[in-house]
Design a protein around this motif. Structure first.
Motif, PDB file in Angstrom:
ATOM      1  N   THR A  83      34.457  34.909  40.056  1.00  0.00           N
ATOM      2  CA  THR A  83      35.697  35.099  40.809  1.00  0.00           C
ATOM      3  C   THR A  83      36.502  36.251  40.226  1.00  0.00           C
ATOM      4  N   ALA A  93      43.003  40.311  36.088  1.00  0.00           N
ATOM      5  CA  ALA A  93      43.793  39.073  36.031  1.00  0.00           C
ATOM      6  C   ALA A  93      45.117  39.319  35.320  1.00  0.00           C
ATOM      7  N   PHE A 145      40.256  36.094  31.896  1.00  0.00           N
ATOM      8  CA  PHE A 145      39.822  35.965  33.284  1.00  0.00           C
ATOM      9  C   PHE A 145      39.374  37.275  33.920  1.00  0.00           C
ATOM     10  N   ILE A 152      35.970  36.510  35.214  1.00  0.00           N
ATOM     11  CA  ILE A 152      36.021  35.467  34.190  1.00  0.00           C
ATOM     12  C   ILE A 152      35.104  35.839  33.015  1.00  0.00           C
ATOM     13  N   THR A 173      42.052  35.320  40.243  1.00  0.00           N
ATOM     14  CA  THR A 173      42.404  34.276  39.273  1.00  0.00           C
ATOM     15  C   THR A 173      43.811  34.491  38.732  1.00  0.00           C
ATOM     16  N   LEU A 176      46.007  33.062  41.312  1.00  0.00           N
ATOM     17  CA  LEU A 176      45.912  31.596  41.293  1.00  0.00           C
ATOM     18  C   LEU A 176      46.726  31.003  40.146  1.00  0.00           C
TER      19      LEU A 176
END
Length: 172
Positions: free
Chosen positions: A66, A31, A56, A60, A71, A74
């Motif tokens: 995910t 992430a 993340f 996570i 992430t 996102l």
């Protein structure tokens, strides 16, 4: 200036996939690697991006859910296109379409958006399984590929979204 204008003409001439992969090679999580690759473009300093994205990684917090690369991507989408007015249903729907498009493209390319599946089913919250995944080189293969691919997909989407409605197709 609206945040969305910050991404106009992505800052670095180096492909974001290469930047994200270099971040991962430096020891950052998935992430962090993706989010920090886009930090300058969205008007955020690298250190802030690394701090925000830190929890993340590993699906996570090491839970295998995910993928951190997803992430991280996102978070970029949310920062650029997220709504700030709870009554703004149009922005919410448009942002959801962007998120769904990114996730579908990553899943098409990787076969999944779940960390545990990218790591061949290993539960990296278990120290023994984490070590087995490391010994098999899954962090260098599965994670490296997913981080690069996700950054590449996001870069293409951001470029296209500059002048188009969400939901139009991007080649993955």
């Amino acid at each position: 200036m609206r945040r969305i204008d910050a991404v106009d003409g992505l800052q670095s001439s180096e492909p974001k996939a290469a930047v994200a992969e270099a971040n991962l090679n430096d020891g950052f999580g998935c992430a962090q690697s993706v989010f920090a690759a886009f930090a300058e473009d969205i008007g955020m300093d690298r250190e802030t991006a690394l701090r925000i994205a830190g929890p993340f990684g590993g699906g996570i917090g090491g839970t295998g859910r995910t993928c951190g690369a997803v992430t991280g991507a996102l978070m970029v989408i949310g920062y650029l296109y997220g709504r700030t007015d709870p009554e703004d249903a149009e922005t919410k729907l448009a942002n959801n379409a962007r998120v769904q498009e990114l996730m579908a493209l990553v899943e098409d390319r990787e076969g999944t958006t779940l960390c545990r599946e990218i790591l061949n089913g290993y539960d990296i919250s278990d120290p023994e399984q984490h070590e087995l995944a490391r010994q098999e080189g899954l962090f260098e293969t599965g994670c490296q590929k997913t981080v690069g691919d996700t950054a590449e997909i996001l870069e293409a989407l951001l470029t296209r979204w500059q002048g188009a409605a969400p939901g139009s197709s991007v080649q993955g």
